[in-house]
Design a protein around this motif. Sequence first.
Motif, PDB file in Angstrom:
ATOM      1  N   ASN C 388       1.215   6.213  -1.559  1.00 29.90           N
ATOM      2  CA  ASN C 388       0.170   5.307  -1.088  1.00 29.90           C
ATOM      3  C   ASN C 388       0.227   3.949  -1.773  1.00 29.90           C
ATOM      4  OD1 ASN C 388      -2.039   4.939   0.676  1.00 29.90           O
ATOM      5  ND2 ASN C 388      -3.405   5.007  -1.091  1.00 29.90           N
ATOM      6  N   LEU C 389       0.612   3.949  -3.031  1.00 33.59           N
ATOM      7  CA  LEU C 389       0.739   2.666  -3.731  1.00 33.59           C
ATOM      8  C   LEU C 389       1.772   1.780  -3.032  1.00 33.59           C
ATOM      9  CD1 LEU C 389       0.591   3.674  -7.505  1.00 33.59           C
ATOM     10  CD2 LEU C 389      -0.986   2.163  -6.311  1.00 33.59           C
ATOM     11  N   LYS C 391       2.202   1.579  -0.016  1.00 29.71           N
ATOM     12  CA  LYS C 391       1.611   1.010   1.203  1.00 29.71           C
ATOM     13  C   LYS C 391       0.626  -0.097   0.875  1.00 29.71           C
ATOM     14  CE  LYS C 391       1.875   5.254   3.884  1.00 29.71           C
ATOM     15  NZ  LYS C 391       1.119   6.506   3.967  1.00 29.71           N
ATOM     16  N   ILE C 392      -0.096   0.086  -0.206  1.00 26.62           N
ATOM     17  CA  ILE C 392      -1.224  -0.807  -0.451  1.00 26.62           C
ATOM     18  C   ILE C 392      -0.815  -2.060  -1.228  1.00 26.62           C
ATOM     19  CG2 ILE C 392      -2.045   0.303  -2.602  1.00 26.62           C
ATOM     20  CD1 ILE C 392      -4.872   0.030  -1.537  1.00 26.62           C
TER      21      ILE C 392
END
Lengths: 547, 208, 429
Positions: C388-389, C391-392
């Motif tokens: 997720n990191l 992506k963000i």
Amino acid sequence: MAKGIPYNIALKHYRPQADRPMPRMEFGEELLHKYHPDYIRENCIDLTVGVNAGDPCHRQLAEVLQGDSRIDEADLAGSPEIETDVLVIGGGGAGCAAALEASLAGAKVILATKLRLGDSNTVMAEGGIQASVEKDDTPQKHYEDTLKGAHGELDRKLAAQMVMDGPEVIRWLIQQGMQFELDQYGDLMTRRAGGTSAPRVLYFRDYTGLEMMRVLREAVSNSNIEVLDYSPAVELLSDDSGHCAGAIFSSLKDYKYILVKARSVIVATGGIGRMHLNGFPTSNHFGATGDGLVLAYRLGAHLRDLDIFQYHPSGLAYPPHLAGTLITEGVRSAGAYLLNAGGERFIDELKPRDYVASAIIRECAEGRGVYAGDGKCGIWLDTPSIELREPGIIEKRFPKLLHLGTKCGIDPRKQPMLIYPTLHYQNGGVIIDQDGASSVPGLFCAGEVCGGVHGRNRLMGNSLLDIIAFGRRAGVAAAKRAHGFGRGPKKITIEHLRNFRRELMLANMPLTRKSPLLFPVYAKFDDDTDYDGLRKKLKIGLSNDQD
Amino acid sequence: MSIDSENLISLRINGKDISAPKSHSVIQALWYAGYPRVKGVGCLQGVCGSCRVLVRRAGSTKVTTELGCELLIEEGMDVHFLIYPTPPHQSYQLEDIRSSWEVQAKFHEIFPEAEQCRHCAGCTTTCPKGIDVERGVELASKGRFSEAGELFVECVMCNLCQTACPEMIAPNHVALFSRRVTAYFHIRPSNLINRLEIMRKGGLKVIE
Amino acid sequence: MTKTKSTKAKTDPSLNQVLLNPAGRVGADYKAWMDYVGGQGLEKALEDPKAIIPMAKEADLRGLGGSGFPTWFKWNAIANQDPERDKYLICNGNEDEPGTFKDRVLLKECPHQLIEGATITAVACGINKIVFYINPHLTACIDAMRKAVEQWQTSDWPARIAEKTGLRIEYRIQPSSGHYIGGEETAAIESVEGKFPFPRGKPPYPSDFGVHGYPTLINNMETLSNVSHLVRNGVEWFRNLGLGNATGTKIYCLSGDVLKPGVFELPMGTPLNDLVYNYGGGMLVGKKLKAVFTGGPSNTILTPKDIDVPMDFESVAARRSALGTGAMIVVSQGTGIVKKVAEYISFFAASSCGQCPSCKTGTYYMSLLLNRIGTGQGTRSDLDSLINLCKILPGSGRCHLVNGAVKVLDSSLYHFMNEYEQSLLKVEG
């Protein structure tokens, strides 16, 4: 709950006003009997199993007290064992104070905490800490106020000890590096708590608990106390004579059980707010699930007052995402009124908390509350009134309230906050003596997990005093006991669990409910292997893939 | 202003697409959608610093740091929990500072990095409580501890400034040190001392 | 330079033809450089300064520090600035990233090649201040450059340039701060101004507002070292150096599990397998190639199926990676990718300047999670968190540091997810 006046309409009719007359109504016990949640009959049952069998207890609390253990003998195979003199369970104010004192007394100390060090109700305490330091105040007055607030039903020895410890506790805290509000001469400033005869609450803004906790946390992490974080206790250990001999932890870091053998154990696990008794919101920390009560009870420790809880009058009722959040009694102490939807005061705002909470519940029940939607009602905490009388006071004295307002989109200097009682404190708990010793040898308790200090109702500022006073005492006593121990505990067992299970079965109690809870039900701790130290439901690659 | 929460908001939390009523905080939304969350949850009132999140709002490339319990969900928000705490790397005992004249020297022994501040302002930017963190470090470095500590009244020790610091300064601990020495050396309330003195001599006993 | 290598260079016409030509590696010896080819390029440049930028355009000279950006475009932007104002050229030799070690060879062994190239560039763009911005750890290079600049200044070139173009060029050697981030264009400007190398937001671009607000051009050492040869030999010659559509040469830094790691100047577009198996002598005995980290190492990882990729900007980009600085870090089977990536990410985390908390804290967390997983302590949610990191975080920083970190992590997740999963903590049932 009867619907009240809709929020927007009530707000439109609200007018800030510096002074409003005190209502002339007088209330006695019947207000409590009629409206206080402790008196909801169907939620109080008698315990059937354990040393307190036959005593009244809240239904939800009884469910966990009479629940089955999360572990079996087989779970412990291959678990690492650590040995120590003093084991402290709980990383809040009481736990840290106990650990610091035990360590100072020369004991090897391990402090285990469910989440991080300092995650506790202490950090959220706002109003302050009571200690009689003003010249026209005495420990005796403090004692009598405490007794009166408690409806007389407290352990007098404990209360007397606590009030006598007050000034020394403050000195100790200052020497740990805690700041208090001072006047121009450097003297401690005081404010009045509801139900007290003298201004006695020492405070730091409305961040008293935060200031205390960050200082104690720093003191502990800079000491040689070993901290096991992310390690909820799932059970206590006993030795062959039934004395407390340590505890079992379930590490949330590597999903293993850890056995800690200890000569003395101090349980300082705090309260039960996150069990949301009677469906109330709570001002408590996420981890306040009454674990210590369950652990101590299974080992045979006597408990008391299991049907008595404190509902803090001013929990935020709107907006919903912060519902239950505490607004300090200090705001009322500074003169803020409570107003119903019609803009009228309905009780002396500085009566003891149980009265004020009951009065708010009454206003709402009788349709004079403000309807906030989703079936929730509340009444106004008239913060603009104190700002009118003393401009700037909110910014100066209540920064947390102001910050809360910002998060709610409400400026408390101009607009009242909607409040409703919030489950705040567990008045009862483990019975202790002045040294924090429970009825089980080797088991000490300190802080909110204990009962008897505050009787049926606690005064503002007495809990912070309680945790430090008895935390320190338990620490000293536990270290002393460890010193006199000779060699370590010979054999550690979980025999008491087997006995308790036997009792449950004999009483035809279901063994389906596992306790302690560890976390509130809605956090779904038991559903996820990644957070679950208990390895019951293994699903590799769970991660809840919906996408 | 409608109070009843009916409109659902779609957002992404920790990589999961979820919908929740608009009046929910990030943590509540996660629970609402049925996901477990234990680590990174604390007081739920913004004072424990447990629920640190990275947030990217719809249509923006900016990523901010906030507290999940206080953060209301917004449409298209992308949220990421930072669950692991950062232990302090310095160690000191207040008792080891012999007098208040020595505080500044001791400070630089305990926090040698504090002087290395490169003034990137990352700590101030990251602070979810809006504290002027960098200024606090500068004041402490100059020995103005009382002033430095005063800036950090609202500090919840979330450690975000610590992970944000490229010089490995732990600004929150610098500030806490500042606050602690101020109390330890300079808070001497006469009303308390007087009361302790009377009690030391055996006065003011409580009759049960 | 060892004997064996120079023999090899003689026998292989593709290797070390231009910049690293053994005959030109004369160190800070002005006379030796002039005896070789020195001055020829500058002579031509002075004849027709206006022809230089079009030459660079036709030759397709690129930024060889990693961007691959057309050099003429930047030059043009500077040349078009007000001729009355001071203009700066920063020769970027901050080189600090893992696996890159080419600038130091150029600086130490061919300082005059760089000075002449930079001078021609200055002439082309009307620049009067040249700053050699060099990593302070490269002391031998700084010494060589100091000496060479002194020799250059006492030669008759400065007077001739002034006479011909009116430019009085000042040369300055400025050791950089040694921070990786100081290699970023705007950070280099801050550093030259004597401040901490914090990247600035763009715009304004350096060509408009650079050192002390003056128009500033920043080029990599390797790019500038090419200029004298390009001008001397012409566009046709330069274009023919490259393979396929690529032009010129590129210095590749080969390291990792190969037999003969080192610096190889080869035609731009030389296939990766040629570098690894021919020039690099192949893999260490018994090892099989697993992956190649390119560039910073802030790019997408190349895997064995990409081993035939021609190493020029477009071809590598077509495989969703980037040529970067030309660093090729070869990793063999048996090397833990998670640990390798953890090592690089912790480099980025330590290098983040701190201005953007999302970058500093983001890379810190990536590094923390990678270390947990790499040491067998990671959980499924840690891995989810890592994914997720990726992506963000991209785009959240002022400069590209966080993007580079995400790129290498993301591609390692893409190619080696099974390895990540196998490293997770085993939770017993």
